[in-house]
Design a protein around this motif. Structure first.
Motif, PDB file in Angstrom:
ATOM      1  N   GLU A   1      -2.535  -1.894   7.371  1.00 48.20           N
ATOM      2  CA  GLU A   1      -2.318  -0.818   6.406  1.00 48.20           C
ATOM      3  C   GLU A   1      -3.104   0.429   6.792  1.00 48.20           C
ATOM      4  O   GLU A   1      -2.634   1.546   6.638  1.00 48.20           O
ATOM      5  CB  GLU A   1      -2.663  -1.267   4.982  1.00 48.20           C
ATOM      6  N   HIS A   2      -4.308   0.246   7.347  1.00 47.42           N
ATOM      7  CA  HIS A   2      -5.108   1.378   7.818  1.00 47.42           C
ATOM      8  C   HIS A   2      -4.481   1.999   9.058  1.00 47.42           C
ATOM      9  O   HIS A   2      -4.383   3.224   9.171  1.00 47.42           O
ATOM     10  CB  HIS A   2      -6.541   0.933   8.126  1.00 47.42           C
ATOM     11  N   GLN A   3      -4.063   1.145   9.987  1.00 46.87           N
ATOM     12  CA  GLN A   3      -3.431   1.639  11.205  1.00 46.87           C
ATOM     13  C   GLN A   3      -2.163   2.427  10.891  1.00 46.87           C
ATOM     14  O   GLN A   3      -1.887   3.450  11.508  1.00 46.87           O
ATOM     15  CB  GLN A   3      -3.109   0.481  12.155  1.00 46.87           C
TER      16      GLN A   3
ATOM     17  N   SER B   1     -13.426   2.585   5.102  1.00 51.53           N
ATOM     18  CA  SER B   1     -13.801   1.243   4.650  1.00 51.53           C
ATOM     19  C   SER B   1     -14.242   0.332   5.777  1.00 51.53           C
ATOM     20  O   SER B   1     -14.740  -0.759   5.519  1.00 51.53           O
ATOM     21  CB  SER B   1     -12.637   0.610   3.885  1.00 51.53           C
TER      22      SER B   1
ATOM     23  N   TRP C   1       0.862  -1.178   0.000  1.00 51.05           N
ATOM     24  CA  TRP C   1       0.000   0.000   0.000  1.00 51.05           C
ATOM     25  C   TRP C   1       0.894   1.221   0.000  1.00 51.05           C
ATOM     26  O   TRP C   1       1.854   1.303   0.773  1.00 51.05           O
ATOM     27  CB  TRP C   1      -0.895   0.032   1.235  1.00 51.05           C
TER      28      TRP C   1
ATOM     29  N   TRP D   1      -3.149   5.874   9.609  1.00 50.90           N
ATOM     30  CA  TRP D   1      -3.573   6.710  10.731  1.00 50.90           C
ATOM     31  C   TRP D   1      -2.360   7.167  11.540  1.00 50.90           C
ATOM     32  O   TRP D   1      -2.291   8.309  11.987  1.00 50.90           O
ATOM     33  CB  TRP D   1      -4.564   5.973  11.629  1.00 50.90           C
TER      34      TRP D   1
ATOM     35  N   ASN E   1      -9.892  -2.593   9.883  1.00 50.10           N
ATOM     36  CA  ASN E   1      -8.938  -2.157  10.881  1.00 50.10           C
ATOM     37  C   ASN E   1      -7.602  -2.856  10.656  1.00 50.10           C
ATOM     38  O   ASN E   1      -6.933  -3.244  11.598  1.00 50.10           O
ATOM     39  CB  ASN E   1      -9.480  -2.450  12.290  1.00 50.10           C
TER      40      ASN E   1
ATOM     41  N   PHE F   1     -10.672   4.830   1.530  1.00 51.96           N
ATOM     42  CA  PHE F   1      -9.752   3.910   2.207  1.00 51.96           C
ATOM     43  C   PHE F   1      -9.944   3.944   3.712  1.00 51.96           C
ATOM     44  O   PHE F   1     -10.053   2.903   4.364  1.00 51.96           O
ATOM     45  CB  PHE F   1      -8.310   4.256   1.838  1.00 51.96           C
ATOM     46  N   LEU F   2     -10.018   5.133   4.295  1.00 49.00           N
ATOM     47  CA  LEU F   2     -10.110   5.248   5.746  1.00 49.00           C
ATOM     48  C   LEU F   2     -11.503   4.940   6.281  1.00 49.00           C
ATOM     49  O   LEU F   2     -11.656   4.571   7.435  1.00 49.00           O
ATOM     50  CB  LEU F   2      -9.653   6.638   6.191  1.00 49.00           C
TER      51      LEU F   2
END
Length: 88
Positions: free
Chosen positions: A63-65, A57, A21, A68, A60, A54-55
């Motif tokens: 890649e999201h963490q 979606s 990502w 953030w 958790n 993306f955020l």
């Protein structure tokens, strides 16, 4: 990963299975987005997501963490760092 000369990229996360990502910024449009590149075994498909998509979606995943965490480094207790512009 294919990035045009006008795009700037920063890797957000690389999974153990080979997915990647990246956070990209296109100065031509002024928009940032996330690009997911699947691993070779799954076909290596590339998918672009707006930051909002993306955020929001609901996942958790790591890649999201990591995104953030990166965002948190840009904004301190006193607000945005000098030089950051509002992309609203």
């Amino acid at each position: 990963m294919i990035v045009s000369p006008s795009e700037r990229a920063r890797q957000i996360y690389a999974s153990p299975n080979g997915d990647h990502w990246h956070l990209l910024f296109d100065p031509t449009t002024g928009h940032s987005f996330v690009r997911h590149t699947g691993n070779v075994a799954s076909g290596g498909h590339v998918t672009d997501f707006s930051l909002a998509t993306f955020l929001a979606s609901g996942r958790n995943g790591p890649e999201h963490q990591e995104l953030w965490r990166l965002i948190a480094t840009l904004v301190g207790e006193d607000g945005p760092r000098p030089g950051l512009r509002d992309s609203a």
